[in-house]
Design a protein around this motif. Structure first.
Motif, short mmCIF file in Angstrom:
data_model
loop_
_atom_site.label_atom_id
_atom_site.label_comp_id
_atom_site.label_asym_id
_atom_site.label_seq_id
_atom_site.Cartn_x
_atom_site.Cartn_y
_atom_site.Cartn_z
N LYS A 1 -2.79 16.29 11.52
CA LYS A 1 -3.83 15.47 12.16
C LYS A 1 -4.39 14.47 11.15
CE LYS A 1 -6.74 17.71 14.70
NZ LYS A 1 -7.87 18.56 15.11
N SER A 2 -4.69 14.94 9.94
CA SER A 2 -5.22 14.07 8.89
C SER A 2 -4.18 13.06 8.43
CB SER A 2 -5.68 14.93 7.70
OG SER A 2 -6.09 14.12 6.63
N VAL A 3 -2.96 13.50 8.21
CA VAL A 3 -1.89 12.61 7.73
C VAL A 3 -1.65 11.49 8.74
CG1 VAL A 3 0.56 12.47 7.17
CG2 VAL A 3 -0.82 14.38 6.30
N ARG A 4 -1.53 11.84 10.02
CA ARG A 4 -1.30 10.83 11.06
C ARG A 4 -2.46 9.83 11.09
NH1 ARG A 4 -0.85 13.75 16.00
NH2 ARG A 4 -3.11 13.71 16.01
N TYR A 5 -3.70 10.33 11.01
CA TYR A 5 -4.87 9.44 11.02
C TYR A 5 -4.83 8.45 9.87
CZ TYR A 5 -9.50 7.56 10.48
OH TYR A 5 -10.54 6.68 10.31
N TRP A 6 -4.60 8.93 8.63
CA TRP A 6 -4.67 8.05 7.47
C TRP A 6 -3.49 7.09 7.39
CZ3 TRP A 6 -8.85 6.76 5.12
CH2 TRP A 6 -9.97 7.61 5.25
N LYS B 1 0.85 -1.20 0.00
CA LYS B 1 0.00 0.00 0.00
C LYS B 1 0.88 1.25 0.00
CE LYS B 1 -2.42 -1.34 3.66
NZ LYS B 1 -3.48 -1.39 4.69
N LEU B 2 0.46 2.25 -0.77
CA LEU B 2 1.15 3.53 -0.85
C LEU B 2 0.15 4.65 -0.58
CD1 LEU B 2 3.08 2.86 -4.19
CD2 LEU B 2 4.00 2.67 -1.87
N LEU B 3 0.65 5.78 -0.08
CA LEU B 3 -0.22 6.91 0.24
C LEU B 3 0.34 8.19 -0.35
CD1 LEU B 3 -2.71 8.00 1.76
CD2 LEU B 3 -1.23 8.28 3.77
N LEU B 4 -0.44 8.83 -1.20
CA LEU B 4 -0.10 10.15 -1.75
C LEU B 4 -0.94 11.18 -1.01
CD1 LEU B 4 -0.17 9.21 -5.54
CD2 LEU B 4 1.86 9.59 -4.11
N ILE B 5 -0.26 12.19 -0.47
CA ILE B 5 -0.93 13.21 0.34
C ILE B 5 -0.78 14.56 -0.35
CG2 ILE B 5 -0.96 14.37 2.58
CD1 ILE B 5 0.76 11.71 3.45
N GLY B 6 -1.87 15.08 -0.86
CA GLY B 6 -1.84 16.41 -1.47
C GLY B 6 -2.22 17.44 -0.43
N LEU B 7 -1.37 18.45 -0.24
CA LEU B 7 -1.69 19.49 0.75
C LEU B 7 -2.38 20.67 0.09
CD1 LEU B 7 1.39 19.65 3.15
CD2 LEU B 7 -0.65 18.21 3.26
N THR C 1 4.21 13.23 0.41
CA THR C 1 3.46 14.47 0.60
C THR C 1 3.79 15.43 -0.53
OG1 THR C 1 3.45 14.17 3.00
CG2 THR C 1 3.08 16.41 2.18
N ILE C 2 2.76 15.98 -1.17
CA ILE C 2 2.93 16.91 -2.29
C ILE C 2 2.60 18.31 -1.77
CG2 ILE C 2 2.25 17.51 -4.63
CD1 ILE C 2 1.32 14.11 -3.55
N TYR D 1 9.88 12.19 6.45
CA TYR D 1 8.80 11.69 5.60
C TYR D 1 9.03 12.24 4.19
CZ TYR D 1 6.76 16.27 6.58
OH TYR D 1 6.56 17.63 6.71
N PRO D 2 8.84 11.41 3.17
CA PRO D 2 9.10 11.83 1.79
C PRO D 2 8.14 12.93 1.34
CG PRO D 2 8.99 9.44 1.97
CD PRO D 2 8.49 10.00 3.26
N ARG D 3 8.69 13.81 0.47
CA ARG D 3 7.84 14.89 -0.05
C ARG D 3 8.28 15.27 -1.46
NH1 ARG D 3 10.22 18.19 4.24
NH2 ARG D 3 9.60 16.42 5.46
#
Length: 190
Positions: free
Chosen positions: A70-75, A2-8, A88-89, A126-128
């Motif tokens: 808060k959202s990033v930690r939760y997901w 599983k991978l997670l892409l986080i758009g800010l 994280t983008i 954490y990667p960005r």
């Protein structure tokens, strides 16, 4: 895997095309390419697609930029994804408009979204993907600049930059941070 892409970015129609929302714009663009739809979830809108035997999740925090952690930690916890398997983008005023840099870790450089994530994760490891939005603003004008819409010239170039960002994200999904950095960071210097 599983991978997670986080758009800010910031939620709300008034922020949709602002420079600070480039992370949202990029994951929206990738979702359209992958025919994935965002749905409202806890602390974020979420979407997912399968690529190269990976389940790729995308989140756009609904907590506003200053509380993104808060959202990033939760997901990360909810999906049971190690932070190293997230990307994280984020917008970056230290890079010229359209330039991009992948980094496996780093300081927040005064960016409130990154500061919030580092605080929530108790680490800046954490990667960005840092996406340049330029810094054409007078002293004291940072907030107005990042919360303003792209200008006409930038809008004309934005599609190409979104496409390139998605190529970088897919390279990251395919081979990880080092693979994607080797493929794209050197090109960004040229």
């Amino acid at each position: 895997m599983k991978l997670l892409l986080i758009g800010l970015g910031n939620i709300g129609v008034e922020y949709v095309h602002t420079r600070h929302n480039v992370g949202f714009l990029i994951v929206d663009y990738l979702a359209a390419q992958q025919k994935a739809s965002f749905r409202l979830g806890r602390l974020a809108t979420t979407a997912a697609f399968t690529y190269n035997n990976h389940q790729v999740y995308m989140v756009k925090p609904t907590t506003y930029m200053n509380d993104s952690g808060k959202s990033v930690r939760y997901w990360l916890h909810h999906l049971k994804i190690p932070v190293e398997q997230s990307l994280t983008i984020v917008d970056d005023i230290t890079l010229p408009f359209g330039k991009m840099r992948l980094r496996p870790k780093g300081a927040d450089a005064g960016h409130n979204g990154l500061k919030s994530i580092a605080h929530a994760l108790h680490s800046d490891h954490y990667p960005r993907l840092r996406v340049g939005i330029g810094n054409d603003f007078p002293k004291g004008g940072l907030s107005d600049f990042v919360l303003s819409d792209f200008n006409t010239k930038e809008l004309q170039e934005l599609g190409g930059h979104l496409d390139r960002a998605c190529q970088i994200l897919m390279a990251w999904c395919r081979g990880g941070i080092v693979h994607a950095m080797n493929q794209f960071n050197a090109k960004e210097v040229e």
